[in-house]
Structures are given as structure tokens and as C-alpha cells.
Scaffold this motif. Structure first.
Motif, PDB file in Angstrom:
ATOM      1  N   LEU B 125       0.845  -1.187   0.000  1.00  9.75           N
ATOM      2  CA  LEU B 125       0.000   0.000   0.000  1.00  9.75           C
ATOM      3  C   LEU B 125       0.885   1.242   0.000  1.00  9.75           C
ATOM      4  O   LEU B 125       0.698   2.172  -0.788  1.00  9.75           O
ATOM      5  CB  LEU B 125      -0.886  -0.004   1.245  1.00  9.75           C
ATOM      6  N   ALA B 126       1.889   1.238   0.877  1.00  6.22           N
ATOM      7  CA  ALA B 126       2.774   2.387   0.982  1.00  6.22           C
ATOM      8  C   ALA B 126       3.546   2.588  -0.313  1.00  6.22           C
ATOM      9  O   ALA B 126       3.668   3.689  -0.825  1.00  6.22           O
ATOM     10  CB  ALA B 126       3.741   2.177   2.146  1.00  6.22           C
ATOM     11  N   ARG B 127       4.023   1.497  -0.865  1.00  3.19           N
ATOM     12  CA  ARG B 127       4.831   1.614  -2.063  1.00  3.19           C
ATOM     13  C   ARG B 127       4.036   2.209  -3.210  1.00  3.19           C
ATOM     14  O   ARG B 127       4.480   3.108  -3.914  1.00  3.19           O
ATOM     15  CB  ARG B 127       5.335   0.226  -2.468  1.00  3.19           C
ATOM     16  N   VAL B 128       2.817   1.707  -3.380  1.00  3.94           N
ATOM     17  CA  VAL B 128       2.007   2.191  -4.491  1.00  3.94           C
ATOM     18  C   VAL B 128       1.599   3.647  -4.266  1.00  3.94           C
ATOM     19  O   VAL B 128       1.635   4.473  -5.187  1.00  3.94           O
ATOM     20  CB  VAL B 128       0.779   1.275  -4.680  1.00  3.94           C
ATOM     21  N   ALA B 129       1.281   3.983  -3.019  1.00  2.00           N
ATOM     22  CA  ALA B 129       0.917   5.369  -2.722  1.00  2.00           C
ATOM     23  C   ALA B 129       2.104   6.285  -3.014  1.00  2.00           C
ATOM     24  O   ALA B 129       1.944   7.361  -3.603  1.00  2.00           O
ATOM     25  CB  ALA B 129       0.485   5.490  -1.269  1.00  2.00           C
ATOM     26  N   LEU B 130       3.297   5.863  -2.655  1.00  2.00           N
ATOM     27  CA  LEU B 130       4.485   6.672  -2.923  1.00  2.00           C
ATOM     28  C   LEU B 130       4.704   6.836  -4.426  1.00  2.00           C
ATOM     29  O   LEU B 130       5.001   7.919  -4.919  1.00  2.00           O
ATOM     30  CB  LEU B 130       5.730   6.010  -2.311  1.00  2.00           C
ATOM     31  N   LEU B 131       4.524   5.746  -5.131  1.00  2.00           N
ATOM     32  CA  LEU B 131       4.770   5.765  -6.576  1.00  2.00           C
ATOM     33  C   LEU B 131       3.839   6.758  -7.259  1.00  2.00           C
ATOM     34  O   LEU B 131       4.245   7.507  -8.154  1.00  2.00           O
ATOM     35  CB  LEU B 131       4.552   4.354  -7.137  1.00  2.00           C
ATOM     36  N   ILE B 132       2.590   6.787  -6.805  1.00  2.00           N
ATOM     37  CA  ILE B 132       1.642   7.699  -7.426  1.00  2.00           C
ATOM     38  C   ILE B 132       1.931   9.140  -7.006  1.00  2.00           C
ATOM     39  O   ILE B 132       1.856  10.066  -7.812  1.00  2.00           O
ATOM     40  CB  ILE B 132       0.202   7.293  -7.044  1.00  2.00           C
ATOM     41  N   SER B 133       2.321   9.329  -5.754  1.00  2.00           N
ATOM     42  CA  SER B 133       2.508  10.690  -5.253  1.00  2.00           C
ATOM     43  C   SER B 133       3.868  11.284  -5.653  1.00  2.00           C
ATOM     44  O   SER B 133       3.984  12.477  -5.875  1.00  2.00           O
ATOM     45  CB  SER B 133       2.398  10.723  -3.734  1.00  2.00           C
ATOM     46  N   PHE B 134       4.888  10.460  -5.668  1.00  2.00           N
ATOM     47  CA  PHE B 134       6.231  10.983  -5.953  1.00  2.00           C
ATOM     48  C   PHE B 134       6.872  10.202  -7.089  1.00  2.00           C
ATOM     49  O   PHE B 134       7.853   9.485  -6.899  1.00  2.00           O
ATOM     50  CB  PHE B 134       7.113  10.879  -4.692  1.00  2.00           C
ATOM     51  N   PRO B 135       6.291  10.354  -8.298  1.00  2.00           N
ATOM     52  CA  PRO B 135       6.758   9.500  -9.401  1.00  2.00           C
ATOM     53  C   PRO B 135       8.241   9.688  -9.707  1.00  2.00           C
ATOM     54  O   PRO B 135       8.900   8.726 -10.078  1.00  2.00           O
ATOM     55  CB  PRO B 135       5.884   9.928 -10.586  1.00  2.00           C
ATOM     56  N   VAL B 136       8.758  10.908  -9.519  1.00  2.00           N
ATOM     57  CA  VAL B 136      10.157  11.112  -9.893  1.00  2.00           C
ATOM     58  C   VAL B 136      11.086  10.359  -8.952  1.00  2.00           C
ATOM     59  O   VAL B 136      11.900   9.531  -9.367  1.00  2.00           O
ATOM     60  CB  VAL B 136      10.503  12.615  -9.895  1.00  2.00           C
ATOM     61  N   GLU B 137      10.934  10.617  -7.655  1.00  2.00           N
ATOM     62  CA  GLU B 137      11.798   9.959  -6.678  1.00  2.00           C
ATOM     63  C   GLU B 137      11.660   8.447  -6.750  1.00  2.00           C
ATOM     64  O   GLU B 137      12.614   7.719  -6.513  1.00  2.00           O
ATOM     65  CB  GLU B 137      11.454  10.419  -5.255  1.00  2.00           C
ATOM     66  N   MET B 138      10.426   7.986  -7.037  1.00  2.00           N
ATOM     67  CA  MET B 138      10.188   6.544  -6.993  1.00  2.00           C
ATOM     68  C   MET B 138      10.610   5.842  -8.272  1.00  2.00           C
ATOM     69  O   MET B 138      10.491   4.627  -8.376  1.00  2.00           O
ATOM     70  CB  MET B 138       8.709   6.268  -6.720  1.00  2.00           C
TER      71      MET B 138
END
Ligand code: SF4
Ligand code: SF4
Lengths: 499, 354
Positions: B125-138
Motif C-alpha cells: 500500500l505504501a509503495r504504491v501510494a508513494l509511486l503515485i505521489s512521488f513519481p520522480v523519486e520513486m
């Protein structure tokens, strides 16, 4: 050695730590000193309690009838040793509640003198009905713990014309070795008992299932039955609860007993090896069921062993004999550790069903701290019935008993496998027992309220009827009175009119 | 002798929740060490930050909920933090780890009521949320720069990267295999050339390539997974069903058009898939209970991964696939139940056949 096709039939089950090494190699000890007093409960079986035929002060011999069976499903009780009847009264039963149960107390005379026995030389010349009659008269019940009267079962099997007699030599409960020893030491007698049963049942063949952790028992039994084509020893995997009749039936025959049906509906009948031995004794030697082999084991036992003890021996005496360190006992269990019952104290007698007496130490029973369920599904994997213990427990916790029943609570056999494996130490089986008890209570309450309702209705009807009668009566009286008045008036008028 | 009666079993194996968690962590160690080694100090920093913050959030939540602090020791927060760290880009800034841990522990787990109650796998859940919110860093993937090698940043440079938001020079980053393929395909470059110039099959399996912190080495992840299987911590059903379904679909499409569809082995050698199959989809809490349910779950996860990788907008689909199937788990559990002994699947007693 284990048949793969058969293995696929086994569902669930756990590889429980066996703890059998302590007693597996110890021969059955038969020379126990005779206890001074024996406490023989009148109900050691499923069904109606037996009715005493002796009275206080009577002298009895070993094997003499103490109480006869009552009704269709019941079993008689015999004297396990010779002596005087000291009391017939209520004594605590070997049950977790230790509630009093009618018990005959014998003060033994130490002679252990048998009454006159009527051995049968050729049981196969007897009528099949005669076999079950003798088995019934000898008070033989299921020695594996089920305690169902053996004769009733034999009759049922004969009437339903079963094909296969299954003999349960699984002894899947940890710690217990009494059946194992019996098979190792008295294989011929067991096979003889099996043959007698086959004759009594008029069944074609017998198959005996033994777990593969008892190689010696398997070898002994195979040797004992090698001359009989119709008796076969089948090795089963060691996996609790292999000794659950339906699991063993499925393993050996491939048949699944439908829910709500009996084993005889799929053409089989199951008896325990110890029952086969008791039947051999009852028929060949005429000896009623008055002793049994008990495994005494557990951490608190200094000299564990397998003892052939008279029924009615106090547990405390057996414990003394096995050098149980009283201070180390954290729990006393009658039966195996998985399905056995914890007893409140040791001043209780052993009965026909007592396969084991465990004096468990604190380390052995230490329950882990209960943690939240992590839905690991281990409980689902091990349930031999195919239930969802985790879901049932959740529903019971939420007090939704009916919801638990709808997913199979009533099919639970209380084997405890789920509790055993639960990493969160959730006492699942405990919930199920509690819920089942609750359901029974509810049913009884409902039955009671239905009964009360019925009585109320009847009373109301009766009252109505009485009221109606009263009203009718009143109306009739009124009418009569009016008629009389009218008649009087008419008479008066008539008199007046008559000058 | 007076003893309180209690119901059986009177004897059990105390496996304990923390034992299970520790087994899983133990199985993750080889792949993690390998990841830390090939991505150097920045990865170490991120790893430590993520796990420490996961434990901190768990502690705060327990405190707020008034639950005993000993729950912290059950190892579940440690494992969640660990798994999350493994799926992050190795040189991501520190706050990615902290935000990720907060999402995983607070939103992913504790708001549902703690261990065992959550619907979604917290780490995913955290990983996907991060990917959507911070696409560049992720999606900034560091090159392989093994510790103590010449190209590797030293400790102070690593601190700069993790904590000071130092810009990563383009020369030090690049695309993952699946990301590369996606870009190439979108440019209408066909597979064989673009792949051959990009990866070496053996390196892909061993893990000497760009990717998430702990997900590059399929071989080590498989070893860890097999160890869990042997230890009986996980069952074979979910991982095998999942790998099998990716393999079968990839084979079918690759067989049909090798220019456009990756080989099944390229799919399988992606560490993210292996990690998801053995360590994430097998999460007890969020996967079905029954044997058949688990097979269906694993198979569907695999299918979704293949679909997302092949036609979706993201090069890697494991996280999305697992979350989608997590959501479907209650449904699977409702419809797929084990058959009760002596009854048919509907619960009616079997017929007696004469
Ligand atoms: S075994 Fe225990 S922890 Fe695992 S699912 Fe069943 S109840 Fe939950
Ligand atoms: S106690 Fe009941 S629910 Fe638990 S494993 Fe045994 S049969 Fe299944």
C-alpha cells in the motif's frame, strides 16, 4: 510402505510431538498390588447407568456381576477383584466437573479370587447372536474412549450386513502407548478377538490401521494374522487425528461417511484394538471387562509405564506407583493430551475408557500468551473436517452462534488440531466446545419454554372450557328458573282466572 | 492435589507470531545484504531510516491506542518496514522512507485495528501510494555501484544523497529492464535488439542490475522463499500459482509475437515478481484462507502482473496486482471454502451410494 493414493485421502491433521518414548518400550506391568478399595462407577459407558444387583455387606468374587445393564443401550459392571461391598453411593466421577455419580465401593480381600468362569472353546460354533450376547454380558465397551457398548455395535453391524470390520490401532494421541504395547505383547489374542467379532458380525474381512510410528506393533500384528487371509494390517501415516474413525475409514476404504450417517451406512464398523482384546477375553476365557491397560506418563511422572489395572483403582494410587512428584503436577489429564479431560484432583477412579493418565508438568502445558489472529490459515490447513476455525471463532467471539453453526460448528469433532497449531495461541477448540455447550443449553431452554407454552395453552384451554361450562350451566339454570317462574306465573294467573 | 480443569489440547507447540516474523526476516537477509552491497551507503541509510521510522510509528500508534508496548516485539512492524525498504529505489531521499513507513504502519495497518485486521498489505500500500505521489523519486534508479568500488559514493557523499537531497548526476542513474522495455516499445523499437543491448541474462538472475533496493537478485529471493517453504512458514500455493500464471501468459504471448512480448524468463527474472510471490502475496493477513482460494489468488495476481506490465502504464505491476487481489480476498474467502467432511460443497450431506 505408505500407499500414496491413500495418503491423498487424508485431510488436515498435525504432526504432534509424540512424547511416546517414555513408555513405548516398557512392557505392560500386570503385578500391581491390589488396591484396598475399588470405586466402580455404574456408568462407564454411553447410555443408561447399570442397576446394582448386590447390596452393602455382600461378599463378591472377581468377575461377579455387580450391576446389570438397563435398557437397549447400556452395559453391566463386574467386580474387578474379590472382597466385600462397602458402599453403594454417590462418589465423584472421573470427569472435569467431578460431579457425583452412583458408585459401588469394594473393600478388597487381597485374594483376587475369580468367580466361576464359562470359557468357550470354539466360539465359531456359536450363533452370531450368541457372540454379541456374551460380549454384552461381559460389559465390553469401546475401549478407545468412545465407551459405546460393544454388543450394541456388533448387533447393528450384523443387521446392516456390513462388509468390513475396521480395527483402530492408530493411537494417534501423543503420550499414549497402551494400545501399542497391547499389540506388541498380545497380538494373537487381539487377532482372535477380531476373528470372533467377524463371526459375530458375519462380515467378510477385517482391516487394521496402525500408524507407522509403531513398527514393532505392525510386525507383531502382521505375524499374528498371517494365517488369516481375511485380516489385513494397513500402515497409516502418523498424523493426528488419524484415529478419528472417519479419517481412518476414509484412509483405509476410500469411503467418506456422509454427514449425519453412521459408518455402517458405508458398510464398515470400527472397533479399537483394546476392545478386540477385551472381546477375546470375554469369549475365550469368559472374563468380563474388569481391567484395562493404562499409560501413566507426563513430566511429573518419575517412573512412567503401562499398567494393567483393575477398573476402579484410584488415580492417586496409580500415580503413587509410578512415582508421581505431586508438587510438579500442573495438570492431570485422563486420556490423551489432545482430547483428554483435565481432572480436578487425583482421588478419582479409572474407568473402562481410561487409556491414559497424564501428570503434566508446568512446562508441558505452558500456554503461550494469546496474540491477535494473523489469519495465517494454519488452523484451516490442519482441520481434518475441512472447517474454518478462524472464522468460527470470530463469530463465536462476536456472539453470533448461528453464524458459526452456518459454517459448520456442529461438524467440529473437538480434535484440538487447530488450537495446537495456532501461532497466536488462540484456544480455538475451547471456543467451539463452549459454543456447542451453549447451543445445547439454548436448545434445552427452548424446549423448556416450548413445554411451558404448551402447558400454558392447555391450561388456558381448560380454563376456557370450564368458563364455558360454567356459563352454559348458568344459562341453563337461568332458563330453568325462568321456565319455573313462568310456570308459576301461569299457574297463578290460571288460579286467579279460576273463580 | 487440586487443579483447575481446562479444556484440551493440554499441550501445544508454541510457535508464536514473532517466530514467524523472524523467519521471514531471516529469509530476506541474503537478498537485502546483496542489495545494500551493490547500491552502497545511500541504500544503507535509506534502509535504516525506513525500518527505524516503521518501528517509531508502530510505537506511537500502540501508545495512542493504549495497547501494550510488547506488541512492538512481535516483529510485524519490523517486517513491514523491511519489506517496504526493499521495494524502494535504493538512492531515494530519507523522507521517502519516512513517509512510506507512516503510510504502511498508520494507514496500512493501525487504522484497521492493528495486526491481522488490515485489508491491504501495508508495505505494498505504501509503495504504491508513494509511486503515485512521488513519481520522480520513486522511479530514479541508481546504477550498480558496489560498496568500496571506485564508482561508489563514499559515506559522506551517501549522506548528501540520502539526507541533503543532492541531485543525482544522470550518469549515475538509468532505467530498469522492464522500464527500458516499456520505453523502447513505446518508441516502436522491437524487442530483440533493444534487449540484447541492455541486459545480460545471468546478471539479471543474480541481480547485478538496476532495480529496487532488495529486489534485484531473483536467485537470493528464491533461496529465501524456498527456505520459508521448507520451514513451513508459507505454503507453496500462492507463489507457485503466481509464477506459473505469469509464465504461462508470457509464454503464450511471446510465442505468438516474440518481437513485442518479453520472454517468460525475462518476466520471471524480475526480482520484484519473485519478491511479491514469496514474501508479499503470501502475507497471511491479506490472502485467502482456503487452499483453493490461495491458488485462485496467486493465479490472479500473476495474471494482473502480466497485464499491467504488458499493457499498463507502469513497467512493474506487482504492487498494484497484489493490492487489487487483497481487495478481492474477502470475496474469495466467501465463495471458496473447504469442503466439509461428509458434505458436498454446498454443505448438504453426501448421498450414501449403495
Ligand atoms: S491458526 Fe490462529 S492465527 Fe492462524 S488463522 Fe487460525 S486462528 Fe488465526
Ligand atoms: S477442533 Fe474442530 S475446528 Fe478445530 S481442527 Fe478439530 S475439527 Fe477442526
Amino acid at each position: 510402505m505408505i500407499n500414496l493414493k491413500r495418503l491423498l485421502r487424508v485431510r488436515g491433521g498435525v504432526h504432534a510431538e509424540e512424547h511416546k518414548h517414555a513408555t513405548a518400550d516398557l512392557p505392560i506391568q500386570t503385578q500391581l498390588p491390589i488396591p484396598e478399595r475399588l470405586y466402580i462407577p455404574l456408568q462407564q459407558h454411553v447410555g443408561k447407568p447399570a442397576e446394582p444387583v448386590v447390596k452393602v455387606g455382600d461378599k463378591v468374587l472377581k468377575g461377579q456381576l455387580l450391576a446389570h445393564s438397563q435398557g437397549m443401550i447400556s452395559a453391566p459392571v463386574h467386580a474387578p477383584s474379590s472382597g466385600l461391598i462397602a458402599d453403594i453411593n454417590f462418589y465423584p466421577a472421573p470427569h472435569p466437573s467431578a460431579l457425583p455419580i452412583r458408585t459401588i465401593v469394594i473393600e478388597t480381600d487381597g485374594l483376587d479370587q475369580w468367580c466361576e468362569l464359562k470359557p468357550v472353546d470354539d466360539p465359531f460354533a456359536l450363533e452370531p447372536e450368541e457372540i454379541s450376547m456374551r460380549v454384552g454380558a461381559a460389559g465390553v465397551v469401546g475401549m478407545g474412549g468412545a465407551t459405546f457398548p460393544a454388543a450394541v455395535k456388533l448387533n447393528l453391524g450384523r443387521k446392516t450386513e456390513i462388509e468390513t470390520l475396521l480395527i483402530n490401532g492408530g493411537e494417534c494421541e501423543p503420550y499414549l502407548t497402551c494400545d501399542d504395547r497391547l499389540m506388541q505383547e498380545r497380538a494373537d489374542a487381539i487377532i482372535d478377538g477380531v476373528r470372533i467379532m467377524l463371526h459375530g458380525l458375519q462380515a467378510k474381512q477385517a482391516k487394521m490401521g496402525i500408524e507407522d510410528n509403531k513398527p514393532q506393533a505392525i510386525a507383531q500384528m502382521r505375524t499374528a494374522c498371517r494365517d488369516f487371509d481375511n485380516i489385513e494390517v494397513i500402515v497409516t501415516p502418523t498424523r493426528y487425528p488419524m484415529g478419528w474413525d472417519r479419517q481412518l475409514i476414509r484412509y483405509i476404504t476410500g469411503e467418506e461417511v456422509p454427514a449425519g450417517s453412521r459408518a455402517t451406512d458405508v458398510g464398515v464398523l470400527m472397533h479399537n484394538v483394546a476392545t478386540a482384546y477385551a472381546i477375546h477375553q470375554a469369549i475365550r476365557e469368559g472374563k468380563p471387562s474388569v481391567t484395562r491397560v493404562v499409560t501413566v506418563s507426563g513430566q511429573a511422572v518419575a517412573s512412567p509405564g503401562n499398567f494393567e489395572a483393575p477398573i476402579g483403582t484410584l488415580i492417586s494410587e496409580l500415580f503413587a506407583h509410578a512415582d508421581v512428584g505431586e508438587s510438579q503436577v500442573a495438570r492431570i489429564v485422563m486420556g490423551g493430551p489432545m482430547m483428554g479431560e483435565a481432572l480436578p484432583h487425583s482421588d478419582l477412579p479409572i474407568v473402562k475408557a481410561s487409556s491414559g493418565l497424564l501428570a503434566l508438568g508446568a512446562d508441558e502445558i505452558k500456554p503461550g500468551a494469546e496474540q491477535p489472529c494473523i489469519r495465517c490459515a494454519s488452523c484451516v490447513d490442519v482441520c481434518p473436517v475441512g472447517l474454518l476455525p478462524v472464522d468460527m471463532a470470530n463469530r463465536i467471539k462476536a456472539n453470533q452462534l448461528d453464524a458459526a453453526v452456518s459454517i459448520g460448528l456442529k461438524d467440529c469433532i473437538s480434535c484440538g488440531s487447530c488450537s495446537y497449531v495456532c501461532p497466536s495461541n488462540i484456544p480455538l477448540a475451547h471456543y467451539f466446545k463452549y459454543a456447542s455447550g451453549e447451543l445445547i443449553g439454548r436448545q434445552q431452554a427452548q424446549h423448556k419454554s416450548e413445554q411451558t407454552n404448551k402447558l400454558m395453552q392447555e391450561r388456558n384451554k381448560r380454563m376456557e372450557r370450564i368458563e364455558k361450562q360454567k356459563a352454559e350451566e348458568a344459562a341453563r339454570r337461568k332458563a330453568e328458573k325462568e321456565a319455573r317462574d313462568k310456570a308459576k306465573r301461569e299457574q297463578a294467573e290460571a288460579e286467579e282466572a279460576t273463580p | 492435589m487440586k487443579i483447575k480443569p481446562v479444556s484440551g489440547p493440554h499441550h501445544n507447540v508454541n510457535r508464536g507470531v514473532s517466530r514467524i516474523m523472524l523467519h521471514v526476516i531471516f529469509a530476506l537477509i541474503p537478498a537485502t545484504l546483496f542489495g545494500l552491497y551493490i547500491f552502497g551507503w545511500p541504500a544503507v541509510n535509506l534502509f535504516v531510516v525506513t525500518i527505524a521510522s516503521a518501528l517509531l510509528f508502530e510505537y506511537l500508534c500502540l501508545k495512542m491506542a493504549g495497547k501494550p508496548k510488547t506488541v512492538l516485539l512481535d516483529g510485524s512492524a519490523l517486517l513491514t518496514g523491511w519489506l517496504l525498504a526493499m521495494t524502494l529505489p535504493p538512492w531515494a531521499p530519507w523522507w521517502i522512507g519516512v513517509v512510506g513507513s507512516a503510510l504502511a504502519i498508520v494507514i496500512g495497518k493501525q487504522v484497521y485495528g492493528g495486526l491481522g485486521q488490515n485489508v491491504f498489505n501495508p508495505a505494498m500500500l505504501a509503495r504504491v501510494a508513494l509511486l503515485i505521489s512521488f513519481p520522480v523519486e520513486m522511479t530514479t534508479w541508481a546504477n550498480v555501484t558496489p560498496l568500496f568500488s571506485e564508482s561508489a559514493p563514499d559515506f559522506s557523499a551517501a549522506l548528501q544523497i540520502t539526507f541533503m537531497g543532492a541531485q543525482l548526476p544522470d550518469a549515475l542513474t538509468g532505467a530498469t529492464t522492464l522500464g527500458h522495455v516499456k520505453t523502447e516499445l513505446s518508441l516502436n523499437h522491437w524487442l530483440p535488439e533493444s534487449l540484447n543491448s541492455f541486459i545480460d541474462g545471468r546478471d539479471a538472475w543474480l541481480g547485478f542490475m538496476r532495480g529496487s533496493l532488495g529486489e534485484t537478485s531473483s536467485v537470493l529471493l528464491i533461496l529465501g522463499g524456498l527456505w520459508l517453504l521448507i520451514k513451513g512458514v508459507i505454503s507453496w500455493r500462492i507463489p507457485f500459482a503466481m509464477l506459473f500464471s505469469v509464465w504461462i501468459f508470457a509464454s503464450l504471448f511471446h510465442g505468438w509475437n516474440p518481437a513485442q512480448y518479453l520472454t517468460p524468463w525475462t518476466h520471471l527474472s524480475s526480482g520484484a515478481l519473485i519478491c511479491a510471490a514469496f514474501f508479499i502475496a503470501t502475507d497471511y493477513v491479506t490472502s485467502p484462507n482456503s487452499a483453493w482460494g490461495q491458488l485462485v489468488f496467486g493465479f490472479s495476481c500473476g495474471l494482473l502482473i502480466f497485464i499491467i506490465r504488458t499493457w499498463g502504464g507502469y513497467p512493474e505491476g506487482a504492487g498494484f496486482a497484489v493490492l487489487l487481489m487483497n481487495a478481492a480476498t474477502p470475496l474469495i474467502d466467501h465463495y471458496i471454502k473447504p469442503r466439509i467432511y461428509g458434505r458436498n460443497r454446498k454443505g448438504a450431506p453426501l448421498e450414501v451410494n449403495e
